[in-house]
Design a protein around this motif. Structure first.
Motif, mmCIF file in Angstrom:
data_model
loop_
_atom_site.group_PDB
_atom_site.id
_atom_site.type_symbol
_atom_site.label_atom_id
_atom_site.label_comp_id
_atom_site.label_asym_id
_atom_site.label_seq_id
_atom_site.Cartn_x
_atom_site.Cartn_y
_atom_site.Cartn_z
ATOM 1 N N LYS A 34 24.935 21.666 -47.160
ATOM 2 C CA LYS A 34 24.277 22.351 -46.043
ATOM 3 C C LYS A 34 23.952 23.798 -46.425
ATOM 4 O O LYS A 34 22.850 24.297 -46.181
ATOM 5 C CB LYS A 34 25.177 22.364 -44.799
ATOM 6 N N VAL A 35 24.945 24.461 -47.024
ATOM 7 C CA VAL A 35 24.862 25.903 -47.234
ATOM 8 C C VAL A 35 23.901 26.270 -48.357
ATOM 9 O O VAL A 35 23.035 27.157 -48.184
ATOM 10 C CB VAL A 35 26.262 26.474 -47.523
ATOM 11 N N ALA A 36 24.026 25.643 -49.516
ATOM 12 C CA ALA A 36 23.206 26.045 -50.671
ATOM 13 C C ALA A 36 21.707 25.907 -50.391
ATOM 14 O O ALA A 36 20.943 26.843 -50.662
ATOM 15 C CB ALA A 36 23.619 25.249 -51.909
ATOM 16 N N PRO A 37 21.223 24.782 -49.844
ATOM 17 C CA PRO A 37 19.788 24.704 -49.540
ATOM 18 C C PRO A 37 19.354 25.694 -48.465
ATOM 19 O O PRO A 37 18.234 26.221 -48.526
ATOM 20 C CB PRO A 37 19.603 23.258 -49.064
ATOM 21 N N ALA A 38 20.216 25.943 -47.477
ATOM 22 C CA ALA A 38 19.852 26.906 -46.433
ATOM 23 C C ALA A 38 19.683 28.297 -47.022
ATOM 24 O O ALA A 38 18.685 28.983 -46.745
ATOM 25 C CB ALA A 38 20.920 26.920 -45.339
ATOM 26 N N LEU A 39 20.630 28.729 -47.835
ATOM 27 C CA LEU A 39 20.516 30.048 -48.458
ATOM 28 C C LEU A 39 19.308 30.103 -49.386
ATOM 29 O O LEU A 39 18.599 31.116 -49.431
ATOM 30 C CB LEU A 39 21.791 30.375 -49.226
ATOM 31 N N ALA A 40 19.063 29.030 -50.111
ATOM 32 C CA ALA A 40 17.901 28.992 -50.998
ATOM 33 C C ALA A 40 16.601 29.099 -50.216
ATOM 34 O O ALA A 40 15.650 29.769 -50.642
ATOM 35 C CB ALA A 40 17.916 27.699 -51.814
ATOM 36 N N ALA A 41 16.543 28.459 -49.067
ATOM 37 C CA ALA A 41 15.328 28.459 -48.246
ATOM 38 C C ALA A 41 15.128 29.762 -47.480
ATOM 39 O O ALA A 41 14.046 30.006 -46.958
ATOM 40 C CB ALA A 41 15.373 27.295 -47.262
ATOM 41 N N GLY A 42 16.164 30.584 -47.385
ATOM 42 C CA GLY A 42 16.072 31.805 -46.590
ATOM 43 C C GLY A 42 16.455 31.605 -45.147
ATOM 44 O O GLY A 42 16.029 32.372 -44.272
ATOM 45 N N CYS A 43 17.281 30.569 -44.888
ATOM 46 C CA CYS A 43 17.724 30.280 -43.525
ATOM 47 C C CYS A 43 19.182 30.701 -43.339
ATOM 48 O O CYS A 43 20.056 30.219 -44.067
ATOM 49 C CB CYS A 43 17.630 28.776 -43.237
ATOM 50 N N PRO A 44 19.493 31.557 -42.371
ATOM 51 C CA PRO A 44 20.899 31.777 -42.031
ATOM 52 C C PRO A 44 21.529 30.463 -41.597
ATOM 53 O O PRO A 44 20.845 29.556 -41.103
ATOM 54 C CB PRO A 44 20.835 32.767 -40.869
ATOM 55 N N ILE A 45 22.848 30.336 -41.761
ATOM 56 C CA ILE A 45 23.504 29.084 -41.400
ATOM 57 C C ILE A 45 24.848 29.340 -40.744
ATOM 58 O O ILE A 45 25.596 30.226 -41.144
ATOM 59 C CB ILE A 45 23.662 28.160 -42.632
ATOM 60 N N GLY A 63 14.137 28.759 -39.705
ATOM 61 C CA GLY A 63 15.035 29.583 -38.910
ATOM 62 C C GLY A 63 16.477 29.212 -39.165
ATOM 63 O O GLY A 63 16.790 28.438 -40.072
ATOM 64 N N PRO A 64 17.394 29.750 -38.370
ATOM 65 C CA PRO A 64 18.820 29.496 -38.580
ATOM 66 C C PRO A 64 19.193 28.015 -38.422
ATOM 67 O O PRO A 64 18.622 27.296 -37.598
ATOM 68 C CB PRO A 64 19.494 30.352 -37.505
ATOM 69 N N VAL A 65 20.175 27.609 -39.217
ATOM 70 C CA VAL A 65 20.636 26.221 -39.268
ATOM 71 C C VAL A 65 22.035 26.121 -38.673
ATOM 72 O O VAL A 65 22.889 26.982 -38.917
ATOM 73 C CB VAL A 65 20.686 25.714 -40.726
ATOM 74 N N LEU A 66 22.267 25.068 -37.912
ATOM 75 C CA LEU A 66 23.624 24.670 -37.542
ATOM 76 C C LEU A 66 23.997 23.493 -38.426
ATOM 77 O O LEU A 66 23.381 22.427 -38.347
ATOM 78 C CB LEU A 66 23.701 24.276 -36.067
ATOM 79 N N GLY A 67 24.998 23.672 -39.290
ATOM 80 C CA GLY A 67 25.457 22.605 -40.162
ATOM 81 C C GLY A 67 26.794 22.069 -39.683
ATOM 82 O O GLY A 67 27.771 22.819 -39.563
ATOM 83 N N HIS A 94 20.509 34.684 -35.685
ATOM 84 C CA HIS A 94 19.162 34.837 -35.111
ATOM 85 C C HIS A 94 18.568 36.207 -35.453
ATOM 86 O O HIS A 94 17.386 36.324 -35.817
ATOM 87 C CB HIS A 94 19.246 34.655 -33.602
ATOM 88 N N SER A 95 19.380 37.244 -35.350
ATOM 89 C CA SER A 95 18.885 38.604 -35.575
ATOM 90 C C SER A 95 18.534 38.850 -37.039
ATOM 91 O O SER A 95 17.567 39.554 -37.347
ATOM 92 C CB SER A 95 19.937 39.620 -35.124
ATOM 93 N N ILE A 96 19.313 38.272 -37.944
ATOM 94 C CA ILE A 96 19.104 38.545 -39.366
ATOM 95 C C ILE A 96 18.022 37.649 -39.956
ATOM 96 O O ILE A 96 17.568 37.877 -41.095
ATOM 97 C CB ILE A 96 20.425 38.366 -40.152
ATOM 98 N N ALA A 97 17.564 36.642 -39.224
ATOM 99 C CA ALA A 97 16.637 35.644 -39.783
ATOM 100 C C ALA A 97 15.387 36.256 -40.406
ATOM 101 O O ALA A 97 15.016 35.889 -41.532
ATOM 102 C CB ALA A 97 16.275 34.608 -38.728
#
Length: 481
Positions: free
Chosen positions: A166-177, A148-152, A54-57
């Protein structure tokens, strides 16, 4: 390969390796030998991971396309460098034959490559608004921004590649996971987190937490994780969906995938080989494994004979034998459940063409049934085991209706040489994907992937997942024209 216990793998909490209070062993489904160990995340570690995400988002959302693409490319390269080690790890913790584990590793590397490429294409869209008098001089610029942050939450059957999705698209989108892996197969996900820790992106953006059911429910409910991406069973997926109706939830919930073999198809040997292989290739433990097979009447007897021969020829046994095609199920309980469903169908009047034997540990012989009553679980539910249901249909109309006669709708395979039949199947089948000339088990990691009905909501596939993890925001500029 000699299975030996590995050192206790750390969990990753806000990008830092830690150990929880309670360790647990990860065992090999083939012989129950220990293959590694890790620990359960504590409530405090879960809180630390969520707070870090949440903080790093805001900072993570502002990272450049260059930095995100570079990190994703780095992770692809590390997967390729450690390919054989990862493949052995997947086979050790899941029982997947090494043949298929090596393919999974290659697919995971491609998933990160596609994500790196998609980052570079996220340039937005420009639209002139003077196409209407009210918009004279104005221009609209639309960009996608991270939600925002994702729970995968990931399952056991693809311990690396479904985590990658889960991880690659989240990092690409700029979402912490924050990833919660399946407790039976956490080791590949933990290894992926270690690769991320070597990148230059903020390490707080990625956590991997083996967690209890109670702590997982708390993560689902936590407002600081506004997106939930779940792959797994229908009951759990629906429970998540109902528990957090205000969150953005994507669900990939599996199915009982069907293949339809049309009388016009000229390559029956290919069709039979693919159906036999991909009804059993992970002991049937794939949400797009072939489960139901419908064959038009003029070729039914020929296909039946060929299919039994092809299934009989499949090599079963030790997952680390490179010739093994069908390994064990994830555990003994699963093998006995599938066998119970098969026996239920036989008792109800089904004919067993091959298989049907008692399980040997977690191993279950590939099975083909026909004349199976519609109300049995092997027809109506997801078997998630090496079982094929073979039935005759009179024609294309009846075949398409049989495919649709399901509460699921993930993918379907249609073996035909007729373009009109292919287009009709695409129009009429209530599934997320129609695969022509092949089994429903085909998946390219860059294509949209997801289902209808009880098979879930939303789409995976790198670009589609990025769209799910982001939202559009429009900027209107005056006095442009």
């Amino acid at each position: 390969m000699s299975l030996r216990q590995r050192p206790v793998s750390p969990i990753w909490v806000g990008g830092r390796p830690q150990h929880g209070e309670d360790e647990f062993l990860v065992t090999h489904p083939w012989n129950d030998a220990p293959v590694g160990a890790t620990s359960w995340a504590t409530q405090g570690q879960v809180e630390t991971a969520i707070r870090a995400a949440h903080s790093i988002a805001p900072e993570f959302a502002a990272t450049s396309a260059y930095d995100r693409a570079a990190a994703l490319e780095y992770m692809r390269r590390r997967i390729e460098e450690e390919a054989e080690t990862l493949a052995e790890l997947i086979s050790a913790e899941s029982g997947k034959p090494i043949l298929w584990s090596r393919i999974e590793v290659a697919r995971a590397a491609s998933t990160f490559r596609w994500a790196a490429e998609e980052v570079r294409r996220m340039s937005g869209e420009v639209q002139r608004l003077d196409t209407d008098a009210s918009g004279l001089g104005r221009l609209a610029y639309t960009r996608r921004f991270p939600r925002g942050p994702v729970l995968g939450i990931t399952p056991f059957n693809f311990p690396l590649n479904l985590v990658a999705h889960k991880v690659a698209p989240a990092l690409a989108a700029g979402c912490p996971i924050v990833v919660k892996p399946a407790p039976s197969t956490p080791l590949a996900a933990l290894q992926l987190a270690s690769f991320f820790s070597e990148t230059k992106l903020p390490h707080e953006a990625f956590s991997v937490l083996p967690a209890s059911v109670e702590l997982t429910k708390r993560m689902v409910a936590d407002a600081r994780l506004p997106l939930v991406s779940f792959t797994g069973s229908v009951p759990v997926g629906h429970e998540i969906q109902h528990a957090v109706p205000d969150k953005h939830v994507t669900l990939e919930l599996g199915g009982n995938a069907a293949a339809l073999v049309c009388a016009d198809y000229s390559q029956l040997d290919w069709a039979v080989e693919r159906i036999a292989t991909f009804g059993n290739y992970q002991a049937g433990q794939s949400c797009i494994s072939v489960q139901r097979v419908f064959v038009e009447s003029p070729i039914f007897e020929e296909v039946k004979k060929k299919l039994v021969t092809a299934v009989k020829a499949l090599r079963t046994g030790d997952p680390f034998d490179p010739t093994t095609q069908v390994g064990p199920l994830i555990d003994v309980r699963s093998a006995h459940r599938v066998h119970e469903w098969v026996q239920e169908a036989i008792a109800a009047g089904a004919e067993c063409l091959i298989g049907g034997d008692e399980p040997a540990g977690a191993e279950l012989a590939p099975t083909v049934l026909t004349h199976v009553p519609r109300e049995t679980r092997v027809v109506g539910d997801e078997v998630f085991g090496p079982v094929l249901i073979l039935e005759e249909v009179a024609n294309l109309t009846e075949g398409l209706a049989a495919v649709n006669d399901s509460k699921f709708g993930l993918q379907a395979g249609v073996f035909t040489d007729n373009i009109a039949t292919a287009m009709r199947a695409h129009r009429d089948l209530e599934v997320g994907g129609v695969i022509v000339g092949d089994v429903p088990s085909f998946r390219a990691d860059q294509m949209p992937y997801g289902g209808m009905k009880n098979s879930g909501v939303g789409r995976e596939g790198v670009r589609s997942a990025i769209e799910d993890y982001t939202s559009e925001r429009v900027l209107v500029m005056p006095d442009v024209f």
